[in-house]
Design an enzyme around this catalytic site. Structure first.
Site, PDB file in Angstrom:
ATOM      1  CG  HIS A 128      -2.771  -7.495   1.188  1.00 33.52           C
ATOM      2  ND1 HIS A 128      -1.701  -6.874   0.811  1.00 33.52           N
ATOM      3  CD2 HIS A 128      -2.909  -6.909   3.088  1.00 33.52           C
ATOM      4  CE1 HIS A 128      -1.436  -6.057   1.907  1.00 33.52           C
ATOM      5  NE2 HIS A 128      -2.319  -6.386   3.096  1.00 33.52           N
ATOM      6  CD  GLU A 130      -3.648  -7.704  -4.173  1.00 29.45           C
ATOM      7  OE1 GLU A 130      -2.734  -7.050  -5.004  1.00 29.45           O
ATOM      8  OE2 GLU A 130      -4.237  -7.838  -3.186  1.00 29.45           O
ATOM      9  CB  CYS A 158       2.326  -4.594  -1.216  1.00 29.02           C
ATOM     10  SG  CYS A 158       1.460  -6.384   0.055  1.00 29.02           S
ATOM     11  CB  CYS A 161       0.286  -9.269  -2.319  1.00 34.92           C
ATOM     12  SG  CYS A 161      -0.614  -9.299  -1.436  1.00 34.92           S
TER      13      CYS A 161
END
Length: 251
Positions: A128, A130, A158, A161
């Protein structure tokens, strides 16, 4: 009771309206996404070296080799305006918005680098945005500097993360992170709430984007052709909804 009934009716009407609007928005975004690929904008899957991030005891990143499914991280300077209006729209029911846009500002203090600015976009099929931020945007961590990092994200992290970000902040005390989220990702889920609480406990400043923040992000990160952002209906009302949700989670 009448007020509660009216509130539920308004939320139901908004959901039906947002579902209709989403269909048209998706069509426009798909067109722009294809144009982005055709123009050859940067794909940075190679930048993560097919590895996973780990943090050693001294706060340094280590890359552990592992196999990842196909994924693509797109980087850039400014976002297409139609994509921004769709992805950052702070609707309560966000079906179809299946990726994260992360706009970032990095101030390293008194260095020649100045203020770093850009954005990351992921496809939610691998690492992701992040996680990739710390590998790609801060590849050379210097423990002697003071990092002030600000993110404007289309949705909050999420749970996975959030845990990784919290680990980074605990290991790197000189990194101060503020996250301004357009929407809260699956905020009714217990593990998501736990992740947000862990971020908050690690020193991360968590906020929901106000109408003024949307305008700032539009001016700073969007190919706006010097046109102002016309905020969508219910922007302020939806901000208040998410603001209350976040306050309840973090209390």
């Amino acid at each position: 009771m009448a007020d509660n009934g009216n509130s539920l009716m308004r939320r139901k009407e908004r959901k039906e309206k947002e579902s209709t609007e989403m269909t048209e928005d998706v069509k426009e975004v798909k067109k722009e996404g294809q144009r982005t690929v055709d123009n050859g904008e940067v794909s940075s899957a190679e930048a993560v070296n097919n590895g996973a991030v780990a943090i050693s005891q001294n706060g340094d990143f280590q890359v552990e080799p592992m196999e990842l499914p196909p994924f693509e991280i797109i980087t850039g300077d400014r976002i297409d305006p139609l994509v921004f209006k769709f992805q950052f729209k702070n609707v309560e029911y966000s079906s179809g918005r299946n990726k994260t846009f992360l706009c970032y500002l990095v101030d390293k203090g008194n260095t020649a680098d100045g203020l770093l600015r850009g954005y990351l976009e992921d496809e939610h099929t691998g690492s992701h945005a992040e996680e990739v931020f710390f590998i790609q945007c801060l590849p050379h961590y210097d423990p002697t500097l003071k990092y002030t990092v600000t993110w404007y994200v289309s949705s909050s992290p999420c749970s996975a993360c959030a845990a990784k970000i919290a680990e980074v902040l605990k290991a790197r005390k000189n990194v101060k992170l503020s996250i301004f989220a357009a929407r809260l990702f699956e905020c009714e889920e217990v593990e998501i709430q736990a992740g947000l609480k862990a971020l908050h406990a690690a020193g991360c400043k968590l906020r929901v984007m106000k109408p003024l923040d949307f305008s700032y992000t539009w001016d700073t990160f969007v190919e706006n052709e010097e046109q102002p952002l016309n905020l969508w209906e219910d922007c302020k009302e939806n901000y208040e909804y998410y603001h209350e949700k976040l306050a309840d989670i973090l209390q």
